[in-house]
Scaffold this active site. Structure first.
Site, short mmCIF file in Angstrom:
data_model
loop_
_atom_site.label_atom_id
_atom_site.label_comp_id
_atom_site.label_asym_id
_atom_site.label_seq_id
_atom_site.Cartn_x
_atom_site.Cartn_y
_atom_site.Cartn_z
NE ARG A 85 -3.43 2.64 2.67
CZ ARG A 85 -4.21 3.17 3.20
NH1 ARG A 85 -4.19 3.04 4.50
NH2 ARG A 85 -4.66 3.94 3.23
CG HIS A 86 -0.01 4.94 -1.06
ND1 HIS A 86 -0.83 5.86 0.14
CD2 HIS A 86 -1.94 4.33 -1.27
CE1 HIS A 86 -2.02 6.26 0.49
NE2 HIS A 86 -3.16 4.68 -0.29
CD GLU A 88 1.59 10.79 6.11
OE1 GLU A 88 0.40 11.02 7.47
OE2 GLU A 88 2.45 11.94 6.43
CB THR A 98 -7.86 10.06 -0.15
OG1 THR A 98 -7.69 11.04 0.51
CG2 THR A 98 -6.84 10.47 -2.04
N GLY A 99 -9.76 8.35 -2.24
CA GLY A 99 -10.50 7.59 -3.49
C GLY A 99 -9.46 7.76 -4.76
NE ARG A 135 -3.47 7.51 -2.37
CZ ARG A 135 -5.06 8.46 -3.25
NH1 ARG A 135 -4.49 8.89 -4.50
NH2 ARG A 135 -6.17 7.66 -2.87
CD GLU A 189 -8.48 3.51 -1.52
OE1 GLU A 189 -9.35 2.09 -2.78
OE2 GLU A 189 -7.68 3.55 -0.56
CG MET A 191 -15.01 6.92 -7.50
SD MET A 191 -16.14 7.98 -7.47
CE MET A 191 -17.53 7.32 -8.20
CE1 TYR A 192 -15.02 5.04 1.34
CE2 TYR A 192 -12.59 5.35 0.97
CZ TYR A 192 -13.69 5.28 1.36
OH TYR A 192 -12.79 4.01 2.67
NE ARG A 216 -12.19 4.46 6.95
CZ ARG A 216 -11.39 5.29 8.33
NH1 ARG A 216 -12.64 6.12 9.42
NH2 ARG A 216 -10.25 5.48 7.85
CG HIS A 259 -4.59 3.21 -4.21
ND1 HIS A 259 -4.02 3.61 -3.90
CD2 HIS A 259 -4.48 2.57 -5.10
CE1 HIS A 259 -3.45 4.66 -4.95
NE2 HIS A 259 -3.64 4.11 -5.38
CG ASN A 261 -10.66 0.77 0.53
OD1 ASN A 261 -10.74 -0.12 1.31
ND2 ASN A 261 -10.39 1.70 0.78
O1 LIG Z 1 -9.95 6.89 0.10
C1 LIG Z 1 -8.55 7.02 1.10
O2 LIG Z 1 -9.83 7.80 1.59
C2 LIG Z 1 -7.61 5.80 1.99
O3 LIG Z 1 -7.14 5.72 1.32
C3 LIG Z 1 -8.56 5.00 2.43
O4 LIG Z 1 -9.86 4.82 3.32
P1 LIG Z 1 -10.11 4.33 4.23
O5 LIG Z 1 -8.91 3.57 5.14
O6 LIG Z 1 -11.31 5.28 5.06
O7 LIG Z 1 -10.52 2.94 3.39
#
Ligand SMILES: O=C(O)[C@H](O)COP(=O)(O)O
Length: 332
Positions: A85-86, A88, A98-99, A135, A189, A191-192, A216, A259, A261
């Site tokens: 995982r990338h 910070e 971030t997504g 990232r 990642e 898509m949030y 999450r 990432h 997720n």
């Molecule tokens: O996209 C994000 O905000 C993080 O990289 C991962 O976030 P999470 O821990 O809330 O899934």
């Protein structure tokens, strides 16, 4: 699938997948080996005659005229798979969702990527896959600065014929000293949705801790207008199956920098976790995980447990031999 889901996938695809990225030799394996949970909604990714493999490049082939660069490679009975995982990012630091927003690493993240690189510096890497986000790419590149083999990671540009032609490397010797890096949006990642850019703590205060935890960490529940882990798995696991697993089966050692997720979905597949078990899987930034792919199976060899290298991974015989060769070369 909900309308918002379809739209979110299309939106991601239309932004970042304008490039050709498939080749006949890497088109799907039979679905028989794909667990049911990933099979049903698997992405249909079609190739056109002009399309080329994500790894269709002369880096791994002595002859540019060969269409199947890996066929001549000696088959190995095992291959290493490293997941990272990338480090910070600037939005991890600010605690923002971030997504798919493309945010770079913080200085701490740069340090984490370098530390991760030290931990995998004795593990062979023939190919690197990253997401299309900076990232993950920064993490992969910074980690490789620490590798003892000192090969040069080079990003492949197969998005157009011109991009591919103009980035061609004409020395076979130089190609041998290079590691192809393939950037794929499918490893992005999740898509949030409408959470992107919001503060995680404030969002929990507004919608409740339980609701935000489900967005999450649950498998099926998507954040508003975003991807659930299940939806993220549809593209990330399909990409892994179609493009990465065949490389491992050919004996190529692979590193994936991606990432929280997208890697959770891939680990769920590798470790055969249930949708309940994956809710407790949480990845730290910049921590590499090692798997060995052998006889069609993935075996987890561990993650770093301490600062001394001996405690980091359970080496296989082949990895130990690789390590010995590096030591021998260093003493010449
Ligand atoms: O996209 C994000 O905000 C993080 O990289 C991962 O976030 P999470 O821990 O809330 O899934």
């Amino acid at each position: 699938m909900a309308t918002s889901t379809t739209m979110s996938h299309q939106a991601i695809g239309s932004v970042v997948s304008q490039r050709p990225f498939k080749a006949s030799q890497f088109l799907k394996e039979p679905l028989n080996n794909v667990p049911m949970k990933f099979r049903q909604k698997r992405f249909k990714i079609e190739a056109t005659a002009s399309q080329i493999s994500v790894v269709d490049n002369t880096f791994l082939s002595p002859s540019p005229s060969k269409n199947k660069p890996h066929e001549s490679k000696k088959k190995s009975n095992e291959a290493a798979l490293i997941l990272i995982r990338h480090g910070e990012s600037l939005w991890n630091e600010k605690n923002l969702f971030t997504g798919c927003v493309d945010v770079p690493l913080t200085q701490k993240g740069v340090g984490e990527a370098i530390e991760a690189g030290k931990k995998i510096s004795n593990i062979p890497v023939d190919l690197i896959f990253t997401s299309s986000l900076i990232r993950a790419q920064m993490t992969a590149m910074l980690a490789m600065t620490q590798h003892r083999r000192k090969k040069v990671p080079i990003i492949l540009h197969n998005e157009s014929v011109k991009a591919k032609t103009w980035s061609h490397v004409f020395s076979e010797e130089t190609r041998k000293q290079s590691i192809p890096v393939i950037a794929a949006w499918q490893l992005n990642e999740r898509m949030y949705g409408e959470l992107q850019g919001l503060n995680k703590k404030e969002t929990a205060e507004r919608y409740g801790t339980q609701q935000v935890h489900e967005w999450r960490r649950s498998y099926e529940i998507p954040p508003p207008k975003g991807e659930s882990l299940e939806m993220c798995a549809e593209r990330a696991v399909a990409y892994f199956e179609d493009n990465i697993k065949p490389e491992l089966a050919s004996g190529n050692n692979v590193m994936i920098a991606a990432h929280g997720n997208s890697l959770r979905s891939i680990i769920m597949y590798l470790d055969d976790l249930t949708s309940q078990e994956v809710t407790t899987l949480d990845l730290s930034t910049g921590v590499p995980l090692l798997y060995i792919f052998k006889e069609g199976k993935f075996m987890k060899r561990g993650s770093p447990v301490g600062s001394t290298e001996a405690g980091v991974y359970a080496y296989t015989k082949r990895l130990a031999q690789y390590r010995e060769k590096l030591d021998a070369a260093a003493t010449i």
